[in-house]
Design an enzyme around this catalytic site. Structure first.
Site, mmCIF file in Angstrom:
data_model
loop_
_atom_site.group_PDB
_atom_site.id
_atom_site.type_symbol
_atom_site.label_atom_id
_atom_site.label_comp_id
_atom_site.label_asym_id
_atom_site.label_seq_id
_atom_site.Cartn_x
_atom_site.Cartn_y
_atom_site.Cartn_z
ATOM 1 N N GLU A 76 57.300 63.760 44.819
ATOM 2 C CA GLU A 76 56.805 62.479 44.318
ATOM 3 C C GLU A 76 55.630 62.790 43.408
ATOM 4 O O GLU A 76 55.019 63.840 43.522
ATOM 5 C CB GLU A 76 56.350 61.582 45.484
ATOM 6 C CG GLU A 76 54.900 61.806 45.959
ATOM 7 C CD GLU A 76 54.650 63.180 46.547
ATOM 8 O OE1 GLU A 76 55.607 63.842 46.963
ATOM 9 O OE2 GLU A 76 53.471 63.621 46.571
ATOM 10 N N LYS A 102 46.710 71.000 41.736
ATOM 11 C CA LYS A 102 47.987 70.731 42.386
ATOM 12 C C LYS A 102 48.881 71.963 42.481
ATOM 13 O O LYS A 102 49.677 72.097 43.401
ATOM 14 C CB LYS A 102 48.732 69.623 41.630
ATOM 15 C CG LYS A 102 48.023 68.260 41.661
ATOM 16 C CD LYS A 102 48.226 67.545 42.965
ATOM 17 C CE LYS A 102 47.514 66.199 42.991
ATOM 18 N NZ LYS A 102 47.532 65.575 44.321
ATOM 19 N N SER A 137 38.701 68.715 39.763
ATOM 20 C CA SER A 137 40.090 68.901 40.181
ATOM 21 C C SER A 137 41.086 68.979 39.030
ATOM 22 O O SER A 137 42.149 69.578 39.179
ATOM 23 C CB SER A 137 40.499 67.790 41.146
ATOM 24 O OG SER A 137 40.326 66.517 40.549
HETATM 25 C C1 LIG Z 1 43.249 65.908 38.687
HETATM 26 C C2 LIG Z 1 43.558 65.233 39.975
HETATM 27 N N1 LIG Z 1 42.593 65.093 40.889
HETATM 28 C C3 LIG Z 1 42.828 64.482 42.063
HETATM 29 C C4 LIG Z 1 44.053 63.936 42.365
HETATM 30 C C5 LIG Z 1 44.223 63.204 43.646
HETATM 31 O O1 LIG Z 1 44.985 63.874 44.611
HETATM 32 P P1 LIG Z 1 44.317 64.573 45.851
HETATM 33 O O2 LIG Z 1 43.442 63.555 46.505
HETATM 34 O O3 LIG Z 1 45.471 64.970 46.703
HETATM 35 O O4 LIG Z 1 43.541 65.728 45.395
HETATM 36 C C6 LIG Z 1 45.092 64.059 41.439
HETATM 37 C C7 LIG Z 1 46.425 63.495 41.744
HETATM 38 O O5 LIG Z 1 47.315 63.387 40.965
HETATM 39 C C8 LIG Z 1 44.835 64.722 40.210
HETATM 40 O O6 LIG Z 1 45.803 64.861 39.301
#
Ligand SMILES: Cc1ncc(COP(=O)(O)O)c(C=O)c1O
Lengths: 393, 253
Positions: A111, A89, A377
């Site tokens: 948000e 993020k 992620s």
């Molecule tokens: C570690 C992690 N992966 C994925 C996401 C999902 O968001 P996005 O689909 O925008 O990557 C989040 C959202 O808070 C997250 O914290």
């Protein structure tokens, strides 16, 4: 034929800016300037320097040998969990805070669902000395308590969203209302590739550093820039947009998007937008979203706060509709199991969002010499209490 | 002639009232409309409730949530309004967000409105650009006037564009904010009212957002053709239920 946004912010038939007139001046100012600002040399330099020295990029591309052995294919993990604040993020919030500064804004709103985006926003606001207000659903405040504390420690004001399902969708509504009420001095840092144009494209560009790094890292390790598959979980779809970005228009690379099935796609407690959604408008964007036949937006469910969103970004709606990407949905139970497995096989505790992506290997089989790059992620620190409760740790 | 246009030609300041269909009770729609007309209201905006009303403050949000809980749907509203033109003469406008209309089918929605005798629509999240490109022809075919919003931040150039696409009145949002009753307007707001009035637009302006009583109605209509009251009326309904409209209208003019 491209899978990138066109000039008006459409991905195929999805995207655009369906916003009330009150938001028009803000969104239009951003639309007119974002590409130009991002291309300025001073912006590029500041962005890259911060990603390197502050966020800790490039993040490693790690060959997960034990996981690969188990599933009989070659799995690489793009270690976004090692970014400062623990998820991808922050790539976006660094970009957007620099944007906000250049637009002369002195107040930032955001948000957040899991709290990762809220923390990443509070972090960059602290870094730049800018006032920060984060809207978060009341339910998410309860299930992501450590991130709420983090935001407060970083000096942000956390305002609970008490309307509707009291999760990410409602936090987004509240942030948009705040922006309507504060049209001059405030920048809205959206946390995913959602919202009105230019947000989906702008956030995708900031996150594209993920696939940009993979290209050179894979070249070094495998002698080629492109893997056979890229895999990511999709809430709104920003980590997915980041890992797909430089491969979108390369048909040799398979794209896999993983959604949260919650308790099962057909149980009524799910967030699997591609399976359950229909074309419509949410938060200013035409995309696929979960809704009643009457067009009321449905309250989604997932064990993972970051995937608990009834829509997906317009880029992903187009990837789904065109057949360019393969969409898989994963239940709470399978995700939790996959998170546990990664911890034991590779010594990495993933965020529950990421655990959804990791869970595909159980059923989705790859060839032995396929190279599969999965976006790790985020890390699981914020989810420890959920893991503890679930596994009786 | 469209009822909105002929009403706008009357030489008085128009009082327009917004209410959320399905609130406080699911079947209040027709009696609210009839009673408001009886009490001298000039125009009515019937709110089609939406789960995620981005441009609305807490009062209208809560009434929408309640209306949906009561079972209000697009089809249900059309059924309730089926015979409304047998009793009601004043202009009726449906105000709602775009997604429910999109799901109903824009053409089908407009056709139904024409059959019932709806005179216009206000759709805050359907921008004028998209409307003029994609939907204007459908609206015109069904003789519907589409009403666009302007705010203190809207540029003169864009106001000109909105004026050229509009064909009834322009909804002048009193301040940069979501809906919700405040008390009184500051000098900045009055300067904005004056500024717009001096532009001599083709379409008359009606002011909305933040009008709640005699004083704010008077100030809002000093330089405009009328004003719209929403949240303050919803609050009145919450407190008094339907049928006490004469009391409410008396507090305005
Ligand atoms: C570690 C992690 N992966 C994925 C996401 C999902 O968001 P996005 O689909 O925008 O990557 C989040 C959202 O808070 C997250 O914290």
């Amino acid at each position: 034929m491209t899978y990138q946004a066109d000039e008006k912010g459409y991905y195929g038939e999805f995207g655009g800016a369906y916003i009330p007139e009150m938001l028009y001046p803000n969104v239009e100012e951003l639309r007119q300037q974002y590409i130009q600002i991002m291309q300025e040399e001073s912006f590029q330099k500041e962005f890259k320097d911060l990603l390197k020295d502050y966020v800790g990029r490039p993040t490693p591309l790690y060959f997960a040998s034990r996981l690969s052995e188990k599933y009989n294919t070659k799995i690489y993990l793009k270690r976004e969990d090692l970014c400062h604040t623990g998820a991808h993020k922050i790539n976006n919030t660094i970009g957007q805070i620099l944007m906000a500064k250049r637009l002369g804004k002195n107040r930032v709103i955001a948000e957040t669902g899991a709290g990762q985006h809220g923390v990443a926003t509070a972090t960059v606001c602290a870094l730049m000395g800018i006032e920060c207000i984060v809207y978060m659903g009341e339910i998410d405040i309860d299930r992501q308590a450590p991130n709420v504390a983090r935001m407060k420690m970083l000096g942000a004001t956390v305002i609970p969203a008490k309307s509707g399902s009291r999760t990410l969708k409602d936090a987004t509504n509240e942030a948009i209302r705040d922006w309507i009420n504060n049209p001059v001095d405030t920048h809205y840092i959206i946390g995913s590739v959602v919202g009105p144009h230019p947000y989906p494209d702008m956030v995708a560009r900031f996150q594209s550093v993920i696939s940009e790094e993979i290209k050179s890292q894979l070249l070094e390790k495998e002698g080629r820039e492109a893997p056979d598959y890229v895999v990511a979980c999709v809430g709104g779809g920003s980590n997915a947009a980041g890992i797909y970005y430089h491969y979108l228009d390369n048909p040799e690379v398979g794209i896999i998007a993983v959604e949260a099935a919650g308790k099962g796609v057909l149980t009524g407690e799910s967030a699997a937008t591609s399976a359950l959604g229909k074309e419509g408008i949410i938060h200013g964007s035409k995309t696929l979203l979960m809704q009643s036949p009457d067009g009321q937006i449905t309250e989604p469910y997932s064990i993972s706060a970051g995937l608990d969103y009834p829509g997906i970004g317009p880029m992903h709606a187009n990837l789904f509709r065109s057949g360019r990407a393969e969409f898989i949905s994963i239940t709470d139970a399978d995700a939790m199991k996959a998170g546990q497995e990664l911890a034991k096989l590779e010594g990495i505790i993933p965020a529950i969002e990421t655990s959804h992506a990791l869970a595909i290997f159980e059923d989705r089989k790859f060839k032995k010499d396929d190279i599969v790059v999965l976006n790790l992620s985020g890390r699981g620190d914020k989810d420890l209490s959920t893991y503890i409760e679930y596994f009786n740790l | 002639m469209n009822r909105i246009k002929s009403k706008l030609q009357e030489s008085k300041k128009l009082l327009s009232i917004y209410f959320t269909a399905g609130y406080p009770q699911i079947d209040d729609t027709v009696s609210i409309i009839e009673d408001l007309e009886k009490n001298g209201v000039d125009m009515i905006e019937i709110g089609l409730p939406f789960s995620d009303p981005l441009a609305d403050g807490p009062t209208i949000q809560e009434s929408s949530t309640k209306a949906l809980k009561n079972g209000m749907t697009t089809e249900k509203l059309f059924q309730q309004l089926k015979d409304i033109r047998k009793t009601v003469k004043i202009p009726l406008i449906i105000m709602g967000y775009f997604n429910p209309m999109l799901q109903y089918g824009v053409e089908e929605f407009c056709k139904k409105c024409e059959e019932i005798g709806i005179d216009g629509l206000i759709i805050p999240d359907l921008p004028v650009d998209v409307y003029s490109e994609k939907y204007q022809a459908i609206f015109e075919k069904h003789k519907l006037i589409n009403v666009f919003l302007i705010t203190p931040q809207t540029s003169e150039e864009r106001i000109g564009f909105i004026d050229s696409v509009s064909n009834g009145f322009i909804y002048m949002v009193s301040s940069a904010s979501v809906t919700g009753a405040t008390s009184g307007f500051g000098t900045e707001t009055k300067d904005y009212f004056k500024r717009i009035s001096k532009m001599n637009l083709k379409n008359p302006q009606i002011v909305g957002f933040g009008i709640s009583d005699k004083q704010s109605f008077k100030e809002a209509t000093e330089y405009s053709n009328g004003a719209i009251i929403g949240s303050a009326y919803i609050k009145h309904l919450t407190k008094n239920g339907v049928g006490k409209n004469s009391n409410f209208v008396k507090t305005i003019r």
